[in-house]
Design an enzyme around this catalytic site. Sequence first.
Site, PDB file in Angstrom:
ATOM      1  N   GLU A  45     -22.665 -41.982  55.288  1.00  0.00           N
ATOM      2  CA  GLU A  45     -22.712 -40.743  56.071  1.00  0.00           C
ATOM      3  C   GLU A  45     -21.682 -40.787  57.183  1.00  0.00           C
ATOM      4  O   GLU A  45     -21.060 -41.812  57.466  1.00  0.00           O
ATOM      5  CB  GLU A  45     -24.127 -40.538  56.617  1.00  0.00           C
ATOM      6  CG  GLU A  45     -25.127 -40.366  55.495  1.00  0.00           C
ATOM      7  CD  GLU A  45     -26.530 -40.045  55.968  1.00  0.00           C
ATOM      8  OE1 GLU A  45     -26.819 -40.171  57.177  1.00  0.00           O
ATOM      9  OE2 GLU A  45     -27.352 -39.668  55.104  1.00  0.00           O
ATOM     10  N   GLU A  56     -23.656 -42.372  44.291  1.00  0.00           N
ATOM     11  CA  GLU A  56     -23.127 -42.275  42.930  1.00  0.00           C
ATOM     12  C   GLU A  56     -21.610 -42.145  42.935  1.00  0.00           C
ATOM     13  O   GLU A  56     -20.895 -42.791  42.160  1.00  0.00           O
ATOM     14  CB  GLU A  56     -23.715 -41.053  42.213  1.00  0.00           C
ATOM     15  CG  GLU A  56     -25.221 -41.087  42.020  1.00  0.00           C
ATOM     16  CD  GLU A  56     -26.008 -40.468  43.166  1.00  0.00           C
ATOM     17  OE1 GLU A  56     -25.603 -40.625  44.344  1.00  0.00           O
ATOM     18  OE2 GLU A  56     -27.036 -39.840  42.891  1.00  0.00           O
ATOM     19  N   CYS A  87     -27.050 -35.224  43.217  1.00  0.00           N
ATOM     20  CA  CYS A  87     -26.767 -33.858  43.680  1.00  0.00           C
ATOM     21  C   CYS A  87     -25.772 -33.194  42.720  1.00  0.00           C
ATOM     22  O   CYS A  87     -25.219 -33.844  41.820  1.00  0.00           O
ATOM     23  CB  CYS A  87     -26.208 -33.901  45.103  1.00  0.00           C
ATOM     24  SG  CYS A  87     -24.480 -34.429  45.184  1.00  0.00           S
TER      25      CYS A  87
HETATM   26  N1  THU Z   1     -27.689 -38.873  48.560  1.00  0.00           N
HETATM   27  C1  THU Z   1     -27.130 -39.759  47.684  1.00  0.00           C
HETATM   28  O1  THU Z   1     -26.409 -40.688  48.087  1.00  0.00           O
HETATM   29  N2  THU Z   1     -27.391 -39.606  46.352  1.00  0.00           N
HETATM   30  C2  THU Z   1     -28.259 -38.694  45.845  1.00  0.00           C
HETATM   31  O2  THU Z   1     -28.493 -38.694  44.638  1.00  0.00           O
HETATM   32  C3  THU Z   1     -28.910 -37.726  46.734  1.00  0.00           C
HETATM   33  C4  THU Z   1     -28.477 -37.739  48.144  1.00  0.00           C
HETATM   34  C5  THU Z   1     -27.475 -39.091  49.988  1.00  0.00           C
HETATM   35  C6  THU Z   1     -26.547 -38.155  50.698  1.00  0.00           C
HETATM   36  C7  THU Z   1     -27.054 -38.256  52.122  1.00  0.00           C
HETATM   37  O3  THU Z   1     -26.468 -39.377  52.749  1.00  0.00           O
HETATM   38  C8  THU Z   1     -28.539 -38.522  51.984  1.00  0.00           C
HETATM   39  O4  THU Z   1     -28.710 -38.990  50.652  1.00  0.00           O
HETATM   40  C9  THU Z   1     -29.409 -37.321  52.237  1.00  0.00           C
HETATM   41  O5  THU Z   1     -28.986 -36.229  51.485  1.00  0.00           O
END
Ligand code: THU
Length: 130
Positions: A45, A56, A87
């Site tokens: 993040e 991913e 996502c």
């Molecule tokens: N996130 C992922 O890394 N992979 C997913 O499959 C869903 C969401 C992360 C993005 C963000 O840092 C946090 O999860 C919340 O959305």
Amino acid sequence: MGQYEALIAAAKKARENAHAPFSNFRVGAALRAQSGRVFTGCNVENATLGLTCCAERVAIFKAVSEGERGFDAIAVVADTDALTPPCGACRQIIWEFCGDVPVILANLKGKVVEETSGALLPHPFDSSFL
Ligand code: THU
């Protein structure tokens, strides 16, 4: 499903490196290349939030940047009872680099479900249209 145990374990371990100070939602991914190598990723993040990269895509971009092409399966691990699916952006990237592969969703309690990237992204846009 036992064939994915190592991949799930790698994703779980990668999750520990998640940089998620804003959401506190930690995700790990592990991608198995046809070469046999496994590439992992965690979500990373950023203070602007919008520049966040999901676990991913980190795993896929790491593999591609190491020269890998052709992948067998990807595992995604998060600490949720309802298993966390990729996502929309990640579905697109998984489809483009991996094609129709098993997408293994798992949590920390040992729940595992096998999906496919084709089912997760019906009627995809890809290079075949260009
Ligand atoms: N996130 C992922 O890394 N992979 C997913 O499959 C869903 C969401 C992360 C993005 C963000 O840092 C946090 O999860 C919340 O959305």
